[in-house]
Design a protein around this motif. Structure first.
Motif, mmCIF file in Angstrom:
data_model
loop_
_atom_site.group_PDB
_atom_site.id
_atom_site.type_symbol
_atom_site.label_atom_id
_atom_site.label_comp_id
_atom_site.label_asym_id
_atom_site.label_seq_id
_atom_site.Cartn_x
_atom_site.Cartn_y
_atom_site.Cartn_z
ATOM 1 N N GLN A 181 0.929 -1.257 0.002
ATOM 2 C CA GLN A 181 -0.293 -0.009 -0.091
ATOM 3 C C GLN A 181 0.872 1.122 0.040
ATOM 4 O O GLN A 181 0.373 2.224 -0.574
ATOM 5 C CB GLN A 181 -1.027 -0.045 1.272
ATOM 6 N N GLU A 182 2.103 1.178 0.562
ATOM 7 C CA GLU A 182 2.828 2.454 0.644
ATOM 8 C C GLU A 182 3.389 2.701 -0.944
ATOM 9 O O GLU A 182 3.290 4.009 -1.166
ATOM 10 C CB GLU A 182 4.045 2.122 1.503
ATOM 11 N N ARG A 184 1.507 1.961 -3.353
ATOM 12 C CA ARG A 184 0.233 2.449 -4.359
ATOM 13 C C ARG A 184 -0.154 3.828 -3.894
ATOM 14 O O ARG A 184 -0.607 4.426 -4.791
ATOM 15 C CB ARG A 184 -1.011 1.733 -3.878
ATOM 16 N N ASP A 185 0.057 3.894 -2.743
ATOM 17 C CA ASP A 185 -0.079 5.490 -2.231
ATOM 18 C C ASP A 185 0.655 6.490 -2.932
ATOM 19 O O ASP A 185 0.246 7.703 -3.525
ATOM 20 C CB ASP A 185 0.059 5.670 -0.824
ATOM 21 N N ARG A 189 -0.234 9.442 -6.421
ATOM 22 C CA ARG A 189 0.161 10.806 -6.060
ATOM 23 C C ARG A 189 1.318 11.442 -7.148
ATOM 24 O O ARG A 189 1.586 12.571 -7.452
ATOM 25 C CB ARG A 189 0.503 11.438 -4.592
ATOM 26 N N PRO A 202 -6.434 4.535 -7.980
ATOM 27 C CA PRO A 202 -6.807 3.424 -7.296
ATOM 28 C C PRO A 202 -7.747 2.357 -8.053
ATOM 29 O O PRO A 202 -8.536 2.554 -8.722
ATOM 30 C CB PRO A 202 -7.876 4.160 -6.300
#
Length: 207
Positions: A181-182, A184-185, A189, A202
């Motif tokens: 997830q790190e 993906r985030d 951005r 997302p």
């Protein structure tokens, strides 16, 4: 200008690969070189192979022009492209070294899927997820404009193709698995090669 292109090519290879590898070895005790991933003939393998071919073609192009084997493409062998080439090559070389420095001890050549390093999102990586590759493309384009022949243009095409394969088929899938997830985030951005282009929306996978 072909002589300048050759000199810059040699300087670039020495600084971005030779000296950077030596610096990394002194800091970590290993070279950071992971080699070409994938079995021979696979997409991953072709990405690595094309990368090597691109480097060789980029070095060969000004040599062939200097010894008279290849003539420059007339429309590109004028002052404006030469100036643009110097600017792009200079900015690309500086950008490559700056982005490599931003990676610190996480810097690698290639991917070892059994290895997990820290995710770098600061410095040059705050603006793009692959700033080293962005700078490498700028350098290759600049050098091609300084020695504008068919071999140089072929080298640029090979490099862009190799980078696209490496990023989409090797590095991004690896980072999604290893960083979860790190990453993906971060990818949501931050653009892939430029600040706003290629951000991961997302629910979408890479590719």
């Amino acid at each position: 200008m072909a002589a300048i292109a050759l000199g810059l090519s040699l300087l670039y290879l020495l600084a971005a690969f030779g000296l950077r590898t030596l610096q990394h070895y002194r800091s970590t005790g290993e070279t950071g070189f992971r080699g070409v991933s994938g079995r021979p003939g696979s997409l991953e393998w072709w990405g690595g192979a094309l990368f090597v071919v691109a480097l060789l073609l980029g070095l060969l192009a000004p040599i062939l022009q200097l010894i008279g084997v290849l003539a420059p493409i007339p429309v590109l062998d004028t002052l404006p492209p030469r100036i643009a080439g110097l600017v792009l090559a200079g900015a690309g070389i500086v950008g490559t070294l700056a982005a490599q420095h931003s990676m610190g001890t996480s810097w690698r050549i290639g991917v070892d899927r059994a290895e997990v390093t820290g995710l770098v999102t600061t410095g040059a990586f705050a603006f793009a997820r692959n700033p080293i590759f962005t700078a490498m493309i700028a350098t290759a384009l600049g050098l091609a404009l300084l020695a504008p022949n068919l071999v140089a243009l072929a080298g640029v095409v090979c490099l862009i193709t190799a980078i696209e394969i490496q990023v989409r088929a090797v590095e991004e899938p690896y980072l999604l698995i290893s960083q979860g997830q790190e990453y993906r985030d971060y990818a949501a951005r931050t653009g892939r090669f430029l600040p706003t282009l290629g951000r991961l929306r997302p629910g979408r996978t890479v590719g």
